[in-house]
Design a protein around this motif. Sequence first.
Motif, short mmCIF file in Angstrom:
data_model
loop_
_atom_site.label_atom_id
_atom_site.label_comp_id
_atom_site.label_asym_id
_atom_site.label_seq_id
_atom_site.Cartn_x
_atom_site.Cartn_y
_atom_site.Cartn_z
N GLY A 117 0.81 -1.23 0.00
CA GLY A 117 0.00 0.00 0.00
C GLY A 117 0.83 1.26 0.00
O GLY A 117 0.52 2.21 0.71
N ARG A 118 1.89 1.27 -0.82
CA ARG A 118 2.84 2.40 -0.83
C ARG A 118 3.35 2.69 0.58
O ARG A 118 3.51 3.83 0.99
CB ARG A 118 2.22 3.67 -1.42
CG ARG A 118 1.85 3.55 -2.89
CD ARG A 118 1.53 4.89 -3.55
NE ARG A 118 1.13 4.70 -4.92
CZ ARG A 118 -0.06 5.00 -5.43
NH1 ARG A 118 -0.98 5.57 -4.67
NH2 ARG A 118 -0.33 4.76 -6.69
N GLY A 119 3.51 1.63 1.34
CA GLY A 119 4.14 1.77 2.66
C GLY A 119 3.18 1.92 3.82
O GLY A 119 3.62 1.96 4.96
N ILE A 120 1.86 1.95 3.57
CA ILE A 120 0.94 2.17 4.71
C ILE A 120 0.38 0.85 5.25
O ILE A 120 -0.28 0.84 6.28
CB ILE A 120 -0.22 3.14 4.36
CG1 ILE A 120 -1.17 2.54 3.31
CG2 ILE A 120 0.35 4.48 3.89
CD1 ILE A 120 -2.42 3.40 3.06
N GLY A 121 0.64 -0.26 4.59
CA GLY A 121 0.16 -1.56 5.07
C GLY A 121 -1.20 -1.91 4.48
O GLY A 121 -1.95 -1.04 4.00
N LEU A 122 -1.51 -3.18 4.53
CA LEU A 122 -2.73 -3.66 3.87
C LEU A 122 -3.99 -3.14 4.54
O LEU A 122 -4.95 -2.75 3.87
CB LEU A 122 -2.72 -5.20 3.84
CG LEU A 122 -3.89 -5.85 3.11
CD1 LEU A 122 -4.00 -5.37 1.66
CD2 LEU A 122 -3.76 -7.38 3.15
N SER A 123 -3.98 -3.13 5.85
CA SER A 123 -5.19 -2.70 6.55
C SER A 123 -5.56 -1.27 6.17
O SER A 123 -6.71 -0.95 5.85
CB SER A 123 -4.94 -2.86 8.05
OG SER A 123 -5.67 -1.98 8.78
N GLU A 124 -4.55 -0.40 6.16
CA GLU A 124 -4.81 0.99 5.81
C GLU A 124 -5.15 1.14 4.33
O GLU A 124 -5.94 1.98 3.93
CB GLU A 124 -3.61 1.87 6.18
CG GLU A 124 -3.36 1.98 7.66
CD GLU A 124 -4.50 2.66 8.40
OE1 GLU A 124 -5.21 1.93 9.14
OE2 GLU A 124 -4.71 3.87 8.24
N LYS A 125 -4.54 0.31 3.51
CA LYS A 125 -4.86 0.39 2.07
C LYS A 125 -6.32 0.02 1.82
O LYS A 125 -6.98 0.62 0.98
CB LYS A 125 -3.93 -0.53 1.26
CG LYS A 125 -4.14 -0.38 -0.25
CD LYS A 125 -3.09 -1.10 -1.07
CE LYS A 125 -3.44 -2.53 -1.30
NZ LYS A 125 -2.57 -3.17 -2.31
N LEU A 126 -6.81 -0.96 2.57
CA LEU A 126 -8.21 -1.33 2.38
C LEU A 126 -9.14 -0.19 2.79
O LEU A 126 -10.17 0.06 2.17
CB LEU A 126 -8.53 -2.62 3.15
CG LEU A 126 -7.77 -3.87 2.67
CD1 LEU A 126 -8.18 -5.10 3.46
CD2 LEU A 126 -7.95 -4.12 1.18
N LYS A 127 -8.75 0.53 3.84
CA LYS A 127 -9.54 1.73 4.20
C LYS A 127 -9.47 2.74 3.06
O LYS A 127 -10.46 3.40 2.74
CB LYS A 127 -8.98 2.36 5.48
CG LYS A 127 -9.20 1.55 6.72
CD LYS A 127 -8.62 2.31 7.92
CE LYS A 127 -8.53 1.41 9.14
NZ LYS A 127 -7.67 2.01 10.18
N ALA A 128 -8.28 2.86 2.48
CA ALA A 128 -8.12 3.80 1.36
C ALA A 128 -9.03 3.40 0.20
O ALA A 128 -9.60 4.26 -0.48
CB ALA A 128 -6.66 3.85 0.92
N TYR A 129 -9.16 2.10 -0.02
CA TYR A 129 -10.08 1.64 -1.08
C TYR A 129 -11.50 2.15 -0.81
O TYR A 129 -12.21 2.58 -1.71
CB TYR A 129 -10.11 0.12 -1.12
CG TYR A 129 -8.96 -0.54 -1.87
CD1 TYR A 129 -7.98 0.19 -2.52
CD2 TYR A 129 -8.88 -1.93 -1.93
CE1 TYR A 129 -6.94 -0.44 -3.19
CE2 TYR A 129 -7.84 -2.57 -2.60
CZ TYR A 129 -6.87 -1.82 -3.23
OH TYR A 129 -5.86 -2.45 -3.90
N ASN A 130 -11.91 2.04 0.46
CA ASN A 130 -13.27 2.48 0.78
C ASN A 130 -13.42 3.98 0.57
O ASN A 130 -14.44 4.45 0.07
CB ASN A 130 -13.63 2.08 2.21
CG ASN A 130 -13.77 0.57 2.34
OD1 ASN A 130 -14.15 -0.10 1.36
ND2 ASN A 130 -13.47 0.03 3.49
N LEU A 131 -12.39 4.71 0.93
CA LEU A 131 -12.43 6.16 0.67
C LEU A 131 -12.47 6.43 -0.83
O LEU A 131 -13.11 7.38 -1.29
CB LEU A 131 -11.22 6.85 1.30
CG LEU A 131 -11.34 7.10 2.80
CD1 LEU A 131 -10.00 7.47 3.40
CD2 LEU A 131 -12.36 8.21 3.08
#
Length: 440
Positions: free
Chosen positions: A321-335
């Motif tokens: 996730g460009r360094g933010i980790g999978l959990s945060e990337k999935l939140k980014a997907y929702n955003l």
Amino acid sequence: MTASSSTADGSLPAHASPAFPPLYSPPNSRPQQLDEYGVSDLQLNGARAKSPNHDTFAAPTSAPYNTATTHALSTSSLPADSSAAADAESRPPPPPSLLSPAVTPPVTPGETTSAHTNLLHPSPSAPSDTTAELPHQHSLRQRRPSKPRPRLLETLPEVNCVVRARIPTTTGQEMFLHLYTNNVDGKEHLAIVFGGNIRSRSLDAERPGETELDRMIRGAYVGTLYPGRTSSRTGEGSSAAVGQRQQQGEYDDDAAQAVREQEVQERQAPLVRIHSECYTGETVWSARCDCGEQLDEAARLMSLPSAASSGGVIVYLRQEGRGIGLSEKLKAYNLQDLGSDTYEANLLLRHPADARSYGLATAMLLDLGLGGDQGIRLLTNNPDKVSAVEGPNREVVVKERVPMVPLAWRTGGKEGIKSQEVERYLSTKIEKFKHMLNAA
Ligand SMILES: Nc1nc2c(ncn2[C@@H]2O[C@H](COP(=O)(O)OP(=O)(O)OP(=O)(O)O)[C@@H](O)[C@H]2O)c(=O)[nH]1
């Protein structure tokens, strides 16, 4: 290594190159570090540093991309910014875990994410029109993009290849998977090595008390393993064999260096891809990004007969996730589904737009003998990666950038990923991350 034959045209089926499951999904510690020190604290402090989006690596703006197109690189320096430097000096130094890579890339190609501003929960006094947009979107529109600059550090991280193994792939092509540990994070970064000439120095080095079997088990052997083999040290004349014999006192330093230099001169610069982990794109078939396709394409190019002598390396960094980790990337997907682009979504989660760094990649390439004048040909569209991977003293020289053009663009939409999401993803990379890709 003895590579078995690849397909005649070097083509690989989708995800023929191994997809790497998230053996380790990083704990999300980086955002706290950034909260503490702030992204804008990362200042340029070296004369050789380059501004990735200055003219040095400027994308060709008129010509459409072509896979055969490569771009010669030159270097330039940025003037020192004394006020910024003085400002930076007054703050506590960032922790090594954040900054030990040679260059921390411009983490947020727009303005810094404020450590103290919660965009998702603005202060009650702040005006907001929630009927028209999410509360945070107004804040984002107010931001004036400014160009962050990479920080140049004195030293590279230490890396150690602890094991390598031969991986026969579904196409018949073989590669060697190298697993690295390092002194800056707890992650197991990987190097996927194509071709028989690229060896890890740290892997080949003698470990005290080890047996020949120990060496073969950890992959520090020359040639091929077979049932009943008793010595790791067969093979003549290669730099790896020379390295081993040098350790045994059979070569002096000058003779060993001469053999290595001769080998280097005979080879063209190897292809290198610095790839960041993307579980969604590489393993669960996400059409939000082109990461899986890029991994496959890099492996395909490195498997071509024309690449056999020079070899190739995919440095696979666990920077999900460009360094933010999978959990945060999935939140980014929702955003993103709520209307943000990939750049904005990271900021809304109070991460830098891009939290990656590439010092580990530089150190791994050096360990694999890819430093020095021979140079590498780097597969990327990301200008920050080009400058960052070279290291603080240009330990690795990027001789050529080889663009990665989405398959759908190259085939007029006949192949490759087709989705609204990937189109938006790519246009955000071009517009906001300044990737060197031109839609034809
Ligand atoms: N935060 C975030 N990361 C993403 C998203 N989609 C893909 N990624 C991550 O982006 C990284 C790949 O970066 P890209 O920006 O696509 O490409 P790049 O590596 O910078 O550049 P190239 O070398 O040209 O491919 C991987 O770590 C992916 O996990 C997303 O929507 N949000």
